[in-house]
Design a protein around this motif. Sequence first.
Motif, short mmCIF file in Angstrom:
data_model
loop_
_atom_site.label_atom_id
_atom_site.label_comp_id
_atom_site.label_asym_id
_atom_site.label_seq_id
_atom_site.Cartn_x
_atom_site.Cartn_y
_atom_site.Cartn_z
N ARG A 194 42.35 44.57 46.82
CA ARG A 194 42.84 45.07 45.54
C ARG A 194 42.65 46.57 45.40
O ARG A 194 43.00 47.14 44.38
CB ARG A 194 42.16 44.31 44.40
N THR A 195 42.07 47.21 46.40
CA THR A 195 41.99 48.67 46.42
C THR A 195 42.78 49.16 47.62
O THR A 195 42.69 48.59 48.71
CB THR A 195 40.53 49.17 46.51
N VAL A 211 44.46 53.67 44.71
CA VAL A 211 44.81 52.81 43.58
C VAL A 211 44.00 51.53 43.65
O VAL A 211 43.52 51.14 44.71
CB VAL A 211 46.32 52.46 43.55
N CYS A 212 43.82 50.89 42.50
CA CYS A 212 43.30 49.53 42.47
C CYS A 212 44.19 48.71 41.54
O CYS A 212 44.82 49.24 40.64
CB CYS A 212 41.83 49.48 42.09
N ASP A 261 52.62 41.40 43.74
CA ASP A 261 53.30 42.47 43.00
C ASP A 261 52.60 43.80 43.21
O ASP A 261 53.23 44.85 43.32
CB ASP A 261 53.34 42.14 41.51
N GLY A 262 51.26 43.76 43.28
CA GLY A 262 50.51 44.98 43.52
C GLY A 262 50.81 45.59 44.88
O GLY A 262 50.95 46.81 45.01
N ARG A 263 50.93 44.74 45.90
CA ARG A 263 51.27 45.24 47.24
C ARG A 263 52.64 45.89 47.26
O ARG A 263 52.86 46.90 47.91
CB ARG A 263 51.22 44.10 48.25
N ALA A 264 53.58 45.30 46.52
CA ALA A 264 54.92 45.90 46.44
C ALA A 264 54.86 47.26 45.77
O ALA A 264 55.54 48.20 46.19
CB ALA A 264 55.86 44.96 45.69
N CYS A 313 48.89 45.46 36.90
CA CYS A 313 48.76 46.83 36.46
C CYS A 313 47.93 47.56 37.50
O CYS A 313 47.22 46.96 38.30
CB CYS A 313 48.15 46.92 35.06
N MET A 314 48.04 48.86 37.50
CA MET A 314 47.48 49.65 38.58
C MET A 314 46.74 50.85 38.00
O MET A 314 47.25 51.52 37.11
CB MET A 314 48.64 50.11 39.47
N LEU A 315 45.54 51.08 38.50
CA LEU A 315 44.80 52.30 38.18
C LEU A 315 45.02 53.27 39.32
O LEU A 315 44.84 52.94 40.49
CB LEU A 315 43.30 52.01 38.05
N ILE A 316 45.45 54.49 38.99
CA ILE A 316 45.72 55.52 39.99
C ILE A 316 44.66 56.59 39.85
O ILE A 316 44.43 57.10 38.74
CB ILE A 316 47.11 56.12 39.80
#
Length: 143
Positions: free
Chosen positions: A66-67, A76-77, A84-87, A135-138
């Motif tokens: 997830r990171t 990002v995490c 969806d996060g990998r995309a 959702c993603m933290l950048i």
Amino acid sequence: MSSIGTGYDLSATTFSPAGRVFQVEYADKAVENSGTAVGLRGKDCVVFAVEKLVKSKLYEAGGNRRTHTVDRHIGVCIAGMIGDGRALVAEARGEANQHLSFYGTPISPKVLNERLSLYMHQYTLYGGARPNGCCMLIGGYDE
């Protein structure tokens, strides 16, 4: 027994009579049901921490990260659906590479945030796609 959306949850562009968009609410629920993701900013560093929920003994150790690293200066995490996060990470890496090849400088975290936000927003506009369930933290630095 009828489903919750009763036909109004088939598309991201269909509003219920109460003015709700169920596809967006389902994406929000996916983020709420995932593990916690936290980003901390230090004086000269950024640290990400994620809660790894193991739902099955069949998961491979070290899988379902997830990171992620987008570029040498941006990480990002992810909270929510890992696929969806990998995309989104792949899209972020593509944006970073495109910016570097076009402008000759690394992308700033602010510009990457704006581009990914527009990319994610597109999935709420068209009926043929569903909203991203993550959702993603950048975090990063620029000079």
